[in-house]
Design a protein around this motif. Structure first.
Motif, PDB file in Angstrom:
ATOM      1  N   ARG A   3       0.827  -1.209   0.000  1.00 17.19           N
ATOM      2  CA  ARG A   3       0.000   0.000   0.000  1.00 17.19           C
ATOM      3  C   ARG A   3       0.863   1.261   0.000  1.00 17.19           C
ATOM      4  NH1 ARG A   3      -3.245  -3.006   3.635  1.00 17.19           N
ATOM      5  NH2 ARG A   3      -2.247  -1.967   5.405  1.00 17.19           N
ATOM      6  N   MET A   4       1.924   1.246   0.818  1.00 17.79           N
ATOM      7  CA  MET A   4       2.819   2.395   0.847  1.00 17.79           C
ATOM      8  C   MET A   4       3.524   2.573  -0.492  1.00 17.79           C
ATOM      9  SD  MET A   4       6.031   3.217   3.395  1.00 17.79           S
ATOM     10  CE  MET A   4       5.006   3.046   4.856  1.00 17.79           C
ATOM     11  N   LEU A   6       2.399   1.728  -3.464  1.00 15.95           N
ATOM     12  CA  LEU A   6       1.449   2.294  -4.425  1.00 15.95           C
ATOM     13  C   LEU A   6       1.200   3.772  -4.144  1.00 15.95           C
ATOM     14  CD1 LEU A   6      -1.153  -0.622  -4.651  1.00 15.95           C
ATOM     15  CD2 LEU A   6       0.586   0.027  -6.331  1.00 15.95           C
ATOM     16  N   ARG A   7       1.184   4.162  -2.864  1.00  9.67           N
ATOM     17  CA  ARG A   7       0.989   5.569  -2.521  1.00  9.67           C
ATOM     18  C   ARG A   7       2.168   6.411  -2.989  1.00  9.67           C
ATOM     19  NH1 ARG A   7      -0.265   4.942   2.512  1.00  9.67           N
ATOM     20  NH2 ARG A   7       1.757   5.411   3.451  1.00  9.67           N
ATOM     21  N   HIS A  11      -1.173   6.743  -8.616  1.00 11.11           N
ATOM     22  CA  HIS A  11      -2.206   5.860  -9.172  1.00 11.11           C
ATOM     23  C   HIS A  11      -1.861   5.355 -10.562  1.00 11.11           C
ATOM     24  CE1 HIS A  11      -3.696   8.971 -11.963  1.00 11.11           C
ATOM     25  NE2 HIS A  11      -3.373   9.815 -11.007  1.00 11.11           N
ATOM     26  N   ALA A  14      -0.318   1.917 -10.379  1.00 11.60           N
ATOM     27  CA  ALA A  14      -0.971   0.890  -9.566  1.00 11.60           C
ATOM     28  C   ALA A  14      -1.240  -0.373 -10.376  1.00 11.60           C
ATOM     29  CB  ALA A  14      -2.271   1.440  -8.983  1.00 11.60           C
ATOM     30  N   ARG A  18       0.010  -4.144  -9.305  1.00 12.04           N
ATOM     31  CA  ARG A  18      -0.987  -5.162  -8.933  1.00 12.04           C
ATOM     32  C   ARG A  18      -0.877  -6.392  -9.827  1.00 12.04           C
ATOM     33  NH1 ARG A  18      -4.647  -0.489  -8.098  1.00 12.04           N
ATOM     34  NH2 ARG A  18      -4.897  -0.239  -5.851  1.00 12.04           N
ATOM     35  N   ASP A 308       7.913   8.515   1.081  1.00  6.84           N
ATOM     36  CA  ASP A 308       6.508   8.875   1.245  1.00  6.84           C
ATOM     37  C   ASP A 308       6.366  10.175   2.025  1.00  6.84           C
ATOM     38  OD1 ASP A 308       3.677   8.391   1.077  1.00  6.84           O
ATOM     39  OD2 ASP A 308       3.740   7.755   3.176  1.00  6.84           O
TER      40      ASP A 308
END
Length: 569
Positions: A3-4, A6-7, A11, A14, A18, A308
């Protein structure tokens, strides 16, 4: 961590991430399930039915082939995604750094940004290319194998399943135990990097002081602390690695004892027992690798967290409905601004009519340079407003606002290229004649004439191959070529010799002609002809007027003028 990741990536990346994760999970599941075919193979062989084992061997070979194909595709997808993401992350980081407030770039962040833009980004993005596949395999393949064991004998499968929470608990405990040591090592790494940069930048001073043969104590101390913190990190991880190894070995031993007991009691056959033990042994390999993979994952996660944090640092906000100023007068209206805990400007108000010149003087630390930076919106004010043409600078598009300012600082930075490359930064689309005219107005043509390569002369990183006066002339030529209606000048002649000062002063006069000007100077002789002079102290305007008016007032400015005009002994 995904999740981090992808952040951090955004987007637009992503989808590839995935897909890569899904491929890797499918690969790990196929690997685990393919081992289920060992049970009928061994059962047939133990029963003396060699012919009956052949179809199961063929199925097992097919499963291995499917696994190999999926592994190739998933690894290739990981490498391709990693390369794409590395390039995209560098671009995103560079764009974001360019939009952060100038005040964010404190001296302490030199080492941090250097590490992050170099090793940090590469380590963070290596997750996809090098770390994710073994990590997914180590986590998913054992679970698939346990599912197979449960299907053949629930008791053996349940015993193997009990290892899962133990392994997870050890990984969690190891991560927490090493977190403090990792954070300390990171701080020491930043400090060591900053000291290396400081050591390189201090070479002229060290050599001038005859200390070239001496070691740089601050750098040595930083490197020693880095070595000690790295040792503490390794020591703190050892209990977790040993605990994981002992746990896996204990579970294998328990499975062996349980399987032997069940086989002796006739609950399972020897073929099933052997197959389950083979599966358990195969399950142990990826679990044991979790210790090493976990350490690498924690390092990558730490870099991702830093990346991040930087990317989530808010840039200066853009106005939803930008306004284009029609004039170029400047105004600071009751402006207050803090730098950390220090109040730099306190309710300051002043105005500069279009086409007029304002000179700002005062003691060091009074906030003069900060005033210029607020005019160009290098920071946003804490209170009050900064306006250009009656429009709040926060309501003007950033590119539109910056196109209206030509800024010349005392410390000129030139990019590693030719003189012409650096002048053209002012207006890349300028014609050759316009570039030459700007150089002539800045007296840069005198410098070019005596250089063997002329316009093609390389300036070096930061302009290191040119003198201070030559760099300043390049900077003025760049500002002249930009032809902006507002000019901001910050101590542009304070460190120049008389010859260069005269040349730069002539270029500055050309630059200021017909424009709105705000200048900061310590040499008061350079601003005596300004339309208005503001004396700044303690973040406030304490005196304002023309040169003659302030001299007649006999206040702070007059005292400064008297000191500046007094010859040194």
């Amino acid at each position: 961590m995904i999740r981090m990741l992808l952040r951090v990536l955004g987007h637009q990346y992503a989808g590839p991430v995935r897909r890569t994760v899904a491929l890797m999970m499918a690969t790990a599941i196929v690997e685990g399930l393919s081992y289920a075919l060992l049970v009928p193979v061994l059962r047939a062989l133990f029963g003396g039915d060699v012919a009956g084992a052949r179809p199961w061997l063929a199925a097992f070979a097919a499963g291995v082939a499917i696994y190999a194909a999926l592994r190739y595709v998933s690894d290739l997808s990981g490498f391709r995604a990693g390369t794409t993401l590395l390039r995209g992350t560098y671009r995103r980081l560079g764009d974001h750094l360019a939009r952060l407030p100038i005040g964010w770039y404190a001296p302490a962040r030199v080492g941090e940004v250097s590490l992050l833009a170099g090793r940090g980004v590469q380590q963070a993005m290596s997750v996809i290319a090098h770390l994710l596949s073994p990590y997914v395999s180590a986590a998913v393949t054992p679970l698939a194998i346990v599912a197979v064991m449960l299907a053949f004998d629930w008791r053996m499968g349940l015993a193997a399943l009990l290892a899962a929470p133990l392994v997870a608990a050890i990984q969690l405990w190891t991560g927490r135990a090493t977190a403090a040591a990792d954070a300390e090592r990171h701080r020491r790494d930043q400090d060591a990097t900053a000291r290396v940069i400081e050591y390189l930048q201090a070479q002229p001073v060290l050599r001038a002081g005859g200390r070239t043969a001496e070691r740089f104590g601050l750098l040595d101390d930083a490197l020693d602390e880095l070595r000690r913190s790295s040792r503490r990190t390794m020591v703190s991880a050892l209990p977790g690695i040993l605990g994981l190894s002992l746990t896996v070995q204990a579970v294998l031993t328990a499975l062996l004892v349980l399987g032997t007991y069940l086989a002796l009691g006739g609950a399972i056959g020897p073929a099933e027992l052997l197959a389950i033990l083979v599966l358990a042994a195969r399950c142990a390999d990826p679990l044991l690798s979790l210790g090493e993979i976990g350490g690498q994952a924690r390092g990558a996660r730490a870099e991702l967290a830093k990346l991040d944090t930087v990317l989530r640092t808010p840039p200066l906000p853009e106005p939803p409905d930008p306004v284009r100023p029609e004039r170029h007068d400047l105004e600071l209206d009751a402006v207050s601004f803090r730098h950390g805990d220090r109040l730099v400007l306190d309710g300051l108000s002043l105005a500069v009519p279009e086409g007029r010149r304002l000179a700002v003087v005062g003691p060091s630390g009074a906030g003069k340079s900060t005033l210029l930076q607020l005019l160009a919106r290098f920071h946003d004010v804490d209170a009050g407003a900064v306006r250009i043409g009656g429009v709040d600078v926060r309501d003007v598009d950033t590119q539109d606002l910056m196109s209206r300012f030509a800024i010349v600082f005392q410390d000129v930075y030139l990019f590693d290229g030719t003189i012409e490359d650096n002048v053209r930064l002012g207006r890349p689309g300028a014609t050759e004649s316009e570039v030459r005219a700007a150089a002539s107005a800045a007296r840069l043509d005198e410098v070019i004439a005596r250089l063997p390569d002329g316009w093609a002369t390389p300036v070096g990183e930061g302009g290191a191959l040119l003198s201070g006066g030559e760099r300043q002339r390049v900077s003025i030529a760049r500002a002249l070529l930009k032809d902006a209606p507002v000019v901001l000048l910050d101590e542009v002649t304070s460190a120049l010799d008389p010859v260069n000062e005269a040349a730069v002063h002539a270029g500055i006069e050309r630059l200021m002609a017909g424009r709105t000007v705000v200048m900061v100077a310590h040499r008061l002789s350079t601003i005596r002809h300004a339309d208005r002079i503001a004396f700044l102290d303690g973040g406030r305007i304490v005196e304002a007027g023309t040169h003659d008016e302030l001299l007649r007032l006999g206040g702070r400015y007059a005292a400064y003028w008297e000191i500046s005009m007094t010859p040194a002994d």
